[in-house]
Design an enzyme around this catalytic site. Structure first.
Site, PDB file in Angstrom:
ATOM      1  N   LYS A  33       0.810  -1.224   0.000  1.00 34.62           N
ATOM      2  CA  LYS A  33       0.000   0.000   0.000  1.00 34.62           C
ATOM      3  C   LYS A  33       0.841   1.271   0.000  1.00 34.62           C
ATOM      4  O   LYS A  33       0.345   2.341  -0.352  1.00 34.62           O
ATOM      5  CB  LYS A  33      -0.963   0.006   1.186  1.00 34.62           C
ATOM      6  N   LEU A  36       7.690  -0.117  -1.696  1.00 34.92           N
ATOM      7  CA  LEU A  36       8.453  -1.349  -1.574  1.00 34.92           C
ATOM      8  C   LEU A  36       9.624  -1.140  -0.612  1.00 34.92           C
ATOM      9  O   LEU A  36      10.242  -0.072  -0.593  1.00 34.92           O
ATOM     10  CB  LEU A  36       8.990  -1.781  -2.946  1.00 34.92           C
ATOM     11  N   CYS A  40      11.583  -0.601   7.092  1.00 31.30           N
ATOM     12  CA  CYS A  40      13.024  -0.788   7.179  1.00 31.30           C
ATOM     13  C   CYS A  40      13.773   0.065   6.167  1.00 31.30           C
ATOM     14  O   CYS A  40      14.676   0.823   6.515  1.00 31.30           O
ATOM     15  CB  CYS A  40      13.387  -2.261   6.987  1.00 31.30           C
ATOM     16  N   GLY A 184      11.483   6.499  25.473  1.00 32.03           N
ATOM     17  CA  GLY A 184      11.841   5.115  25.213  1.00 32.03           C
ATOM     18  C   GLY A 184      13.342   4.961  25.071  1.00 32.03           C
ATOM     19  O   GLY A 184      13.964   5.625  24.232  1.00 32.03           O
ATOM     20  N   GLY A 186      14.950   2.051  24.387  1.00 30.63           N
ATOM     21  CA  GLY A 186      15.290   0.803  23.722  1.00 30.63           C
ATOM     22  C   GLY A 186      16.250   1.045  22.577  1.00 30.63           C
ATOM     23  O   GLY A 186      16.962   2.058  22.535  1.00 30.63           O
ATOM     24  N   ALA A 270       9.623   6.660  20.877  1.00 28.85           N
ATOM     25  CA  ALA A 270      10.361   5.458  20.483  1.00 28.85           C
ATOM     26  C   ALA A 270      10.024   4.358  21.486  1.00 28.85           C
ATOM     27  O   ALA A 270      10.899   3.779  22.122  1.00 28.85           O
ATOM     28  CB  ALA A 270      11.856   5.746  20.454  1.00 28.85           C
ATOM     29  N   ASP A 312       7.188  -8.579  11.327  1.00 28.86           N
ATOM     30  CA  ASP A 312       6.705  -8.033  12.594  1.00 28.86           C
ATOM     31  C   ASP A 312       5.343  -8.570  12.996  1.00 28.86           C
ATOM     32  O   ASP A 312       5.026  -8.685  14.182  1.00 28.86           O
ATOM     33  CB  ASP A 312       6.629  -6.496  12.517  1.00 28.86           C
ATOM     34  N   ALA A 320      14.618  -6.700  10.782  1.00 28.48           N
ATOM     35  CA  ALA A 320      14.438  -6.876   9.343  1.00 28.48           C
ATOM     36  C   ALA A 320      15.021  -8.195   8.841  1.00 28.48           C
ATOM     37  O   ALA A 320      14.425  -8.869   7.998  1.00 28.48           O
ATOM     38  CB  ALA A 320      15.083  -5.705   8.598  1.00 28.48           C
ATOM     39  N   HIS A 444      46.008 -11.071  11.852  1.00 26.72           N
ATOM     40  CA  HIS A 444      46.544 -10.114  12.821  1.00 26.72           C
ATOM     41  C   HIS A 444      47.145  -8.922  12.078  1.00 26.72           C
ATOM     42  O   HIS A 444      47.837  -9.102  11.084  1.00 26.72           O
ATOM     43  CB  HIS A 444      47.629 -10.766  13.676  1.00 26.72           C
TER      44      HIS A 444
END
Length: 457
Positions: A33, A36, A40, A184, A186, A270, A312, A320, A444
């Site tokens: 909707k 694309l 994310c 928030g 997080g 958030a 989700d 993602a 290394h």
């Protein structure tokens, strides 16, 4: 005749599902909707990494000036003052545009029919699509629900949805504010606090839990909190916002549960993500959902019969790359395969400075399963590449079964942690013990050697 599959949602779960189903011979319709790539690509993962990269470059100017001749610090300060939010936005938008075009190309090449519109269930096999040109009705053999999520606005912020920022609108702000309150602490809250403070914004972070990043390792969270505090971010933990009102100068006054009063120019919510399938009429297909999503088989991603879900909307993991794997697994199974999704194998990354990344079991999760745990830890302070580059903040921690040495999980805090974590991911997928990991030869000097050092300690 090839199986006809309809995918609802063109984000990081939906478009990989469509590509995988097409690869397996299905006729695929993908309905999106908006744009694309979903949240994310358009207003989440990619935009945030672009602006974080820009912010970290500006934040590194003083260190660069320290390697210059007299007056270099003044030049660095003048360059910082010339930072251009519009240019940072343009760079981010260019990256997003390029990647969206790439997805469109891949879908076209695979023969996926993309329909721009809103999908809703007529019944368990029939979907109605509202487009700009009118209404289409499709009866299909299988459906993959990859509808994504949206920003969550709990009280008192639900009444301010159109007046304050969330992660989908923040990158479109016309100018950098002088101050902002981030509600928030997080992953999203911490990343945004990092980039905004690095660009000179005064930042307050409000987190109702006793500490920031409550779902991550406590030591990692404390390390990041110290780093951000040192750079001027003010944290208010163990409190919540009880009242929010806009003053005459358009600034916001926020009252916290401990009585603290904050005055900031802008607010960013958030607080998490929420699923809303109301407009899709899932009840017509006997699909039950809540704000957390739908209930699927956590390994096959099957929702019911010929309907699968990914991303989700499953409530399994709001990342993602997890969504992408779920989309692929759902497509394979819908096309007759026996693919299995492993949620515990999903790496997690936070793109702050320092970065934080982890994969596998945490100590608490292992102990809850009655697994004896032994921690193996190395510090970047003792890593040659880190010392040479002045990137000594952080550590690598490996968790192993104390009885047999089998690797259980790991976490990394420090430069390039989001890249380095995949060493541990591969070792976990291969079922390595620490002894086997120690047999791997690391170049290394590299930051990756810190993983080897942790394994041999």
């Amino acid at each position: 005749m090839p199986k006809q599959i309809l995918v609802i949602g063109g984000g990081p779960a939906g478009y990989p599902a469509a590509l995988e189903a097409a690869r397996l011979g299905a006729q695929v319709i993908l309905v999106e909707k908006n744009k694309l790539g979903g949240v994310c690509l358009n207003c989440g993962c990619i935009p945030s990494k672009s602006v974080l990269d820009a912010a970290h470059r500006f934040a590194g100017l003083p260190a660069l000036a320290a390697l210059g001749q007299q007056g270099a610090d003044e030049l660095a300060q003048r360059l910082f003052e010339k930072r251009d939010w519009a240019a940072i936005q343009a760079r981010q938008q260019k990256a997003t545009q390029k990647l969206v075009q790439g997805i469109s190309f891949l879908l076209k090449k695979a023969g996926v029919r993309v329909i721009e519109g809103e999908a809703s269930f007529v019944d368990a096999r029939t979907v109605r699509i509202k487009t700009a040109a009118g209404m289409e009705v499709w009866q299909v053999d299988g459906i993959i629900l990859a509808a994504g999520s949206e920003a969550f606005f709990p009280p008192p912020f639900d009444a301010l949805r159109g007046e304050i920022y969330d992660n989908s609108t923040l990158f479109n702000m016309p100018a950098l504010p002088k101050s902002i309150a981030i509600i928030g602490g997080g992953v999203i809250g911490c990343e945004m606090a990092d980039f905004l403070s690095a660009l000179g914004v005064t930042v307050h972070v409000v987190e109702m839990q006793p500490r920031i990043l409550p779902l991550e390792d406590e030591t990692a969270a404390r390390t990041l909190e110290r780093a951000l505090t040192k750079r001027g971010v003010v944290f208010h933990t163990g409190v919540s916002a009880t009242e929010v009102r806009q003053e005459e100068n358009s600034h916001w006054q926020i009252t916290l549960s401990d009585g603290t009063q904050l005055q900031t120019e802008k607010i960013l919510a958030a607080i998490g993500r929420s699923v809303d399938l109301t407009m899709m009429k899932p009840e017509n297909a006997d699909i039950v959902w809540t704000r957390k999503g739908v209930q699927v088989n956590p390994h096959t991603l099957q929702l019911k019969d010929h309907i699968y879900a990914a991303g989700d909307v499953t409530g399994l993991c709001q990342l993602a790359h997890a969504a992408t794997r779920q989309g692929e697994v759902a497509a394979r199974n819908l096309c007759g395969g026996t693919a299995v999704y492993h949620n515990e194998s999903v790496p997690r990354a936070i793109y702050t400075s320092p970065e934080i990344a982890s994969v596998g079991l945490t100590r608490a999760q292992a102990e809850a399963q009655h697994i004896p745990v032994k921690s193996h830890k190395s510090f970047f302070l003792a890593n040659g590449r880190a010392v040479a580059q002045d990137q000594t903040e952080g550590y690598v921690e490996l968790l192993a079964n104390a009885a047999n040495g089998k690797l259980l999980g790991g976490s990394i805090v420090g430069a390039n942690a989001a890249e380095l974590i995949h060493i541990i991911s591969v070792a976990l997928a291969a079922g390595f013990t620490l002894t086997q990991l120690k047999e791997v030869i690391f170049a290394h000097p590299t930051l990756a050697e810190a993983v080897y050092e942790a394994a041999r300690l």
